[in-house]
Design a protein around this motif. Sequence first.
Motif, PDB file in Angstrom:
ATOM      1  N   ARG A  45      -8.197  -1.100   3.217  1.00 34.34           N
ATOM      2  CA  ARG A  45      -7.295  -1.210   4.437  1.00 34.34           C
ATOM      3  C   ARG A  45      -7.410  -1.978   5.328  1.00 34.34           C
ATOM      4  O   ARG A  45      -8.863  -2.299   5.953  1.00 34.34           O
TER       5      ARG A  45
ATOM      6  N   TRP B 225      -2.759   4.908   1.791  1.00 38.61           N
ATOM      7  CA  TRP B 225      -3.063   4.874   2.564  1.00 38.61           C
ATOM      8  C   TRP B 225      -3.540   5.485   3.734  1.00 38.61           C
ATOM      9  O   TRP B 225      -4.977   5.805   4.653  1.00 38.61           O
ATOM     10  N   ARG B 226      -2.501   6.375   4.172  1.00 43.96           N
ATOM     11  CA  ARG B 226      -2.909   7.917   5.015  1.00 43.96           C
ATOM     12  C   ARG B 226      -4.196   8.456   4.613  1.00 43.96           C
ATOM     13  O   ARG B 226      -5.201   9.000   5.233  1.00 43.96           O
ATOM     14  N   ASN B 227      -4.763   8.330   3.229  1.00 44.43           N
ATOM     15  CA  ASN B 227      -5.557   9.479   2.988  1.00 44.43           C
ATOM     16  C   ASN B 227      -6.983   8.092   2.228  1.00 44.43           C
ATOM     17  O   ASN B 227      -7.694   8.333   2.075  1.00 44.43           O
ATOM     18  N   GLU B 228      -6.835   7.476   2.909  1.00 45.27           N
ATOM     19  CA  GLU B 228      -8.044   6.650   3.162  1.00 45.27           C
ATOM     20  C   GLU B 228      -8.404   5.740   1.865  1.00 45.27           C
ATOM     21  O   GLU B 228      -9.269   6.215   1.263  1.00 45.27           O
TER      22      GLU B 228
ATOM     23  N   HIS C 227       2.295   5.215   0.836  1.00 40.22           N
ATOM     24  CA  HIS C 227       2.087   5.207   2.672  1.00 40.22           C
ATOM     25  C   HIS C 227       1.279   6.174   2.420  1.00 40.22           C
ATOM     26  O   HIS C 227       0.129   6.654   3.026  1.00 40.22           O
ATOM     27  N   ASP C 228       1.518   7.761   1.489  1.00 39.05           N
ATOM     28  CA  ASP C 228       0.227   8.489   1.227  1.00 39.05           C
ATOM     29  C   ASP C 228      -1.075   8.089   1.135  1.00 39.05           C
ATOM     30  O   ASP C 228      -2.333   8.865   1.479  1.00 39.05           O
TER      31      ASP C 228
ATOM     32  N   TYR D 190       0.698  -1.607   0.115  1.00 39.17           N
ATOM     33  CA  TYR D 190       0.206  -0.008  -0.020  1.00 39.17           C
ATOM     34  C   TYR D 190       0.842   1.176  -0.406  1.00 39.17           C
ATOM     35  O   TYR D 190       1.685   1.065   1.106  1.00 39.17           O
TER      36      TYR D 190
END
Length: 216
Positions: free
Chosen positions: A130, A59-62, A56-57, A54
Motif C-alpha cells: 500500500r 487493500w482494506r485488510n492491509e 479491494h478487500d 490491488y
Amino acid sequence: MEIRPLLAAMMAAALALPAYAQEADDLAAREADAWPSDRYPVGEASDWISNADYPHDAWRNEEAGEVFYELAVDRAGKVMGCTATEGSATARLKAETCRLLSERAQFEPARNAKGVAVASVFSSYVTWERGEPELGSGSFTLKVGFTLDERGKVENCRIIERSGAIPAEMQRSFEKEPCPPARSRIPVRDPDGRPVARDVVLTVTVESMPAAQADN
C-alpha cells in the motif's frame, strides 16, 4: 508496487517445478540441441500488474507482501500456467497475481540452437504494498525555510507554516524531515561564479477534489 525480473532458473531448478512446468521444460529439452535462448516479455513486464490492481478487500485488510511465481510459456510465447511458489503475501494476493499474469503476460518465445521456438519457464516476483499518496480532501499548505550554504548544504531548517487539513501520515513525515535533502551538494553561484549562501522559503499548497470538479 513494482515487478523486478529475476535471473532464469538453471537446469537443476527444473526438479522443483510443478507438473505442467516440468512438462514444458522436458519438451524444450527434447526439441533443443542446446540450452534454449532466453524468452523475452513483450512490452514492459512492470505493466502486467500495478497498484491499481490491488483487490479491494486485500487493500482494506492491509494485506501486503511478495509473490514469487513461475510461468509456463509455450512455443508461441503464451502463458499456459502459473504457480505462486513462495513469498510473504496472503493466499488471496498470490491467487490474484497468477490470475492477472495468466491474462496479461506475453513473451517472445525461447529458441533452441537451430532457432526453433521452444517451451520455457519464466520466474520473477511481484511486491504488493500500500503506497498511495495520502491527499485527503480539501486543501492544505506546508511552508518551510532553510539556508543553502556555500557548499550546497541545507542548514537552519524550520517549519514556517502548516495549515488546513493535512493528512496525519503526511504531517508526521513533514515534522520528521520538513526540508528537502540536498543530496547533490551543488552550491548556488553569483554572476561571477562564486559559491554563495542563500535563504530559501519553500511553499507547497495542495488542493484535492473529485476528478469531475477538477475538469471544470
